[in-house]
Design a protein around this motif. Structure first.
Motif, PDB file in Angstrom:
ATOM      1  N   SER A 155       0.814  -1.232   0.000  1.00  0.00           N
ATOM      2  CA  SER A 155       0.000   0.000   0.000  1.00  0.00           C
ATOM      3  C   SER A 155       0.842   1.274   0.000  1.00  0.00           C
ATOM      4  CB  SER A 155      -0.910   0.035   1.231  1.00  0.00           C
ATOM      5  OG  SER A 155      -1.592  -1.170   1.366  1.00  0.00           O
ATOM      6  N   GLU A 156       2.167   1.134   0.163  1.00  0.00           N
ATOM      7  CA  GLU A 156       3.025   2.338   0.199  1.00  0.00           C
ATOM      8  C   GLU A 156       2.857   3.131  -1.087  1.00  0.00           C
ATOM      9  OE1 GLU A 156       7.098   1.352   0.916  1.00  0.00           O
ATOM     10  OE2 GLU A 156       6.796   0.990   3.048  1.00  0.00           O
ATOM     11  N   LYS A 157       2.840   4.427  -0.931  1.00  0.00           N
ATOM     12  CA  LYS A 157       2.596   5.272  -2.116  1.00  0.00           C
ATOM     13  C   LYS A 157       3.877   5.602  -2.899  1.00  0.00           C
ATOM     14  CE  LYS A 157      -1.808   5.475  -1.800  1.00  0.00           C
ATOM     15  NZ  LYS A 157      -1.940   4.026  -1.698  1.00  0.00           N
ATOM     16  N   ASN A 158       5.044   5.278  -2.318  1.00  0.00           N
ATOM     17  CA  ASN A 158       6.291   5.620  -3.028  1.00  0.00           C
ATOM     18  C   ASN A 158       6.388   4.818  -4.324  1.00  0.00           C
ATOM     19  OD1 ASN A 158       6.519   6.459  -0.412  1.00  0.00           O
ATOM     20  ND2 ASN A 158       8.079   4.976   0.153  1.00  0.00           N
ATOM     21  N   PRO A 159       6.865   5.469  -5.386  1.00  0.00           N
ATOM     22  CA  PRO A 159       7.032   4.711  -6.630  1.00  0.00           C
ATOM     23  C   PRO A 159       8.097   3.616  -6.440  1.00  0.00           C
ATOM     24  CG  PRO A 159       7.926   6.949  -6.821  1.00  0.00           C
ATOM     25  CD  PRO A 159       7.263   6.862  -5.489  1.00  0.00           C
TER      26      PRO A 159
ATOM     27  N   GLU B 119      -5.327  -5.257  -3.414  1.00  0.00           N
ATOM     28  CA  GLU B 119      -4.414  -4.105  -3.354  1.00  0.00           C
ATOM     29  C   GLU B 119      -3.374  -4.200  -4.474  1.00  0.00           C
ATOM     30  OE1 GLU B 119      -3.565  -0.504  -2.044  1.00  0.00           O
ATOM     31  OE2 GLU B 119      -5.133  -1.683  -1.090  1.00  0.00           O
TER      32      GLU B 119
ATOM     33  N   SER C  47      -4.625  -3.228  -7.790  1.00  0.00           N
ATOM     34  CA  SER C  47      -4.940  -1.796  -7.906  1.00  0.00           C
ATOM     35  C   SER C  47      -3.708  -1.016  -8.339  1.00  0.00           C
ATOM     36  CB  SER C  47      -5.428  -1.244  -6.564  1.00  0.00           C
ATOM     37  OG  SER C  47      -6.538  -1.974  -6.131  1.00  0.00           O
ATOM     38  N   ASN C  48      -2.580  -1.716  -8.437  1.00  0.00           N
ATOM     39  CA  ASN C  48      -1.320  -1.058  -8.807  1.00  0.00           C
ATOM     40  C   ASN C  48      -1.002  -1.385 -10.265  1.00  0.00           C
ATOM     41  OD1 ASN C  48       1.616  -1.054  -9.331  1.00  0.00           O
ATOM     42  ND2 ASN C  48       1.765  -0.379  -7.210  1.00  0.00           N
TER      43      ASN C  48
END
Length: 437
Positions: free
Chosen positions: A219-223, A276, A279-280
Motif C-alpha cells: 500500500s506504500e505510495k512511493n514509486p 491491493e 490496484s497497482n
C-alpha cells in the motif's frame, strides 16, 4: 563529535574483561559472588560510556572495533544471559550492551560485519526470546542495522530461519516494536524465497500477521524501482497460488461456530492483498495473466453467493440494519472484495472480459449488486466491475441488455450504475447515462 583518546577505550575494555572473568570465576567455583551488583553496575556504566562515544563518530567506532570491543561485548552478553537472576541491574547491563552494539554498527559497514561474524545467529536467538521487552527491542535494532540483502539470504538456512520467525513473533506480540516492523518490511520482504520459506513454517495466526505486513508494504505510495516491482511480482505469484489453493476455506464461515476459523481468515487476508496488488498498474498486467486466478475469484463468489441463498448466514444479503450496529464478522466485505478483484482483473483486458462471460460471471455480479450490509460498497464495486467488463466489449454489453429485456437483470440496479439499455437497428446497446466517476 570529538574523538576520545584510545587509552580511555582501552581502560573501559579492561574493566569489562576483569568484570567478566570475575563473574565467570564465581560461576565456575559456584561460590556466592558477594559483589555481583558492583560488577553489573560497572559493566552497565562502561557500556553507557561506549554507547554514547560512538554516536555519529566513525573514528571512535573504528578504534573500539580495532580494540576488540565488539567480540568482548558479545561474549559478555552471552555470559550475562547465563546468569539466572532477573534483577534490574542485570537488565540494565544487558540493555546498555545491546545499545552499544546498535550504535557502533550505525552507518558503519565494518562494524556491522564484525557484529554479524561474532553474534549471528546465537546472540539474536538468545535476545529475541528474552523476557524483557526493551532487550528484545534493542536486539531488533542491532539486527536491523546489521542486515543487508546478502545477510538476509543467510536467513534462508534452516537453522537461521528461526531468527526471522522470532522477529515475526516479536512484531505480533509487541506491536509497538518499530524495529521488528522495519526488519520485515525493509529487509525480509525483499527476499521472496525467504517469505515462501517463512510462510510454510508459520501458524495461521502468524500468516495473517505476515500478510498484514505485506499489505503495509504493497500500500506504500512511493514509486517502486524495477527491482522492487520484480520482487512484488514474485510475491504476487506466490500469494495468488496460496489463495487458489485455500479459497474454499471461506465456506467454513457459513457456520457461526467457525466464525474464527483461522484458515478462512488467512484466505480473506490473501484476497485483501491481491485486491491491493491489482490496484497497482505495475503489478496489474502480471496478475491479469496469472492462470486460474480469475476463475478462482468467480468460483469463490459463486460458492459464497449460493451458500448465502441456501441458508441464512454471513453470505446472505441483508439490509435490515439501522446503521447503528457494527458487524464484526471476519467475512464482512468478502463478496465486495471478490467483485473488486474480478473488476480489476478485467480492466482493459479483453481476454479476461471474455473469460468472465464464458464462466457465466456477469449474471453472478449483477445478482450481487443490491445493497448488502454484510458487504459494504458491494454496489459500487459491482458498478466498477460491470464498467470494466463492458468497456469496448460488445458481446458483454449485449448479454446485459438481453438480460434486462428478459427481466433477468434488475433495471433499477442498472440505472443505479448509470447504465441504460437502448435499441439500435434491432441491436440492444448498453449505454452510459452519466459521466464516468
Amino acid at each position: 563529535r570529538e574523538m576520545a583518546e584510545e587509552s580511555v577505550f582501552r581502560d573501559l575494555l579492561e574493566i569489562l574483561m576483569s568484570a567478566s572473568s570475575e563473574i565467570e570465576q564465581a560461576y565456575k567455583d559456584s561460590c556466592e559472588l558477594v559483589d555481583l551488583d558492583t560488577c553489573l553496575l560497572l559493566i552497565a556504566e562502561c557500556f553507557r560510556c561506549l554507547r554514547n562515544a560512538c554516536v555519529e563518530c566513525a573514528k571512535n567506532q573504528h578504534v573500539m572495533r580495532n580494540l576488540g570491543l565488539i567480540s568482548t561485548s558479545v561474549r559478555l552478553i552471552k555470559l550475562l544471559h547465563g546468569i539466572q537472576i532477573k534483577e534490574e541491574l542485570l537488565l540494565t547491563a544487558l540493555r546498555c550492551s545491546l545499545q552499544f552494539l546498535g550504535n557502533i554498527a550505525a552507518g558503519n559497514g565494518d562494524s556491522q560485519n564484525s557484529i554479524w561474524k561474532c553474534a549471528f545467529p546465537d546472540l539474536f536467538l538468545t535476545c529475541l526470546t528474552y523476557s524483557d521487552e526493551k532487550i528484545v527491542a534493542y536486539c531488533c535494532m542491532v539486527l536491523f542495522t546489521c542486515l543487508n540483502s546478502e545477510k538476509v539470504r543467510e536467513l534462508l538456512d534452516p537453522g537461521n530461519l528461526t531468527v526471522a520467525l522470532h522477529v515475526l513473533k516479536v512484531y505480533k506480540e509487541q506491536l509497538e516494536s518499530e524495529w521488528s516492523f522495519l526488519i520485515v518490511t525493509d529487509h525480509l520482504l525483499k527476499c521472496p524465497e525467504l517469505v515462501k520459506a517463512l510462510y510454510a513454517k508459520l501458524s495461521n495466526q502468524e500468516r495473517v500477521t505476515l500478510l498484514e505486513l505485506i499489505m503495509a508494504k504493497v500500500s506504500e505510495k512511493n514509486p517502486a524501482t524495477s527491482e522492487e516491482m520484480n520482487v512484488f511480482m514474485r510475491h504476487a505469484d506466490f500469494l495468488a497460488g496460496c489463495f487458489q489453493e485455500k479459497c474454499e476455506a471461506v465456506l467454513k464461515l457459513t457456520s457461526a461456530a467457525d466464525a474464527e476459523d483461522e484458515e478462512a481468515l488467512v484466505t480473506i487476508r490473501l484476497l485483501d492483498v491481491l485486491c491491493e496488488m491489482t490496484s497497482n498498474n505495475g503489478q496489474l498486467e502480471h496478475l491479469q495473466a496469472l492462470p486460474g486466478l480469475l476463475e478462482t475469484a468467480i468460483d469463490t463468489l459463486r460458492l459464497t453467493h449460493l451458500a448465502g441463498k441456501q441458508a441464512v448466514n454471513i453470505f446472505t444479503a441483508t439490509h435490515a440494519m439501522t446503521g447503528q450496529e457494527e458487524i464484526s464478522h471476519p467475512a464482512v466485505g468478502l463478496k465486495s472484495h471478490l467483485i473488486r478483484l474480478i473488476g480489476n482483473l478485467c480492466y482493459k483486458n479483453k481476454e479476461n472480459q471474455d473469460k468472465v462471460y464464458e464462466l457465466d460471471g456477469i449474471p453472478l455480479i449483477l445478482d450481487n449488486c443490491s445493497i448488502d450490509d454484510n458487504n459494504p460498497f458491494v454496489n459500487q464495486w459491482a458498478v466498477y466491475a460491470i464498467r470494466n467488463l463492458t468497456e469496448q466489449n460488445e458481446r458483454n454489453q449485449e448479454l446485459i441488455a438481453q438480460m434486462e429485456e428478459k427481466g433477468l437483470a434488475d433495471n433499477s440496479a442498472l440505472e443505479s450504475m448509470g447504465l441504460e439499455i437502448e435499441k439500435r437497428d434491432d441491436k440492444l446497446i448498453l449505454r452510459s447515462v452519466r459521466k464516468k466517476p
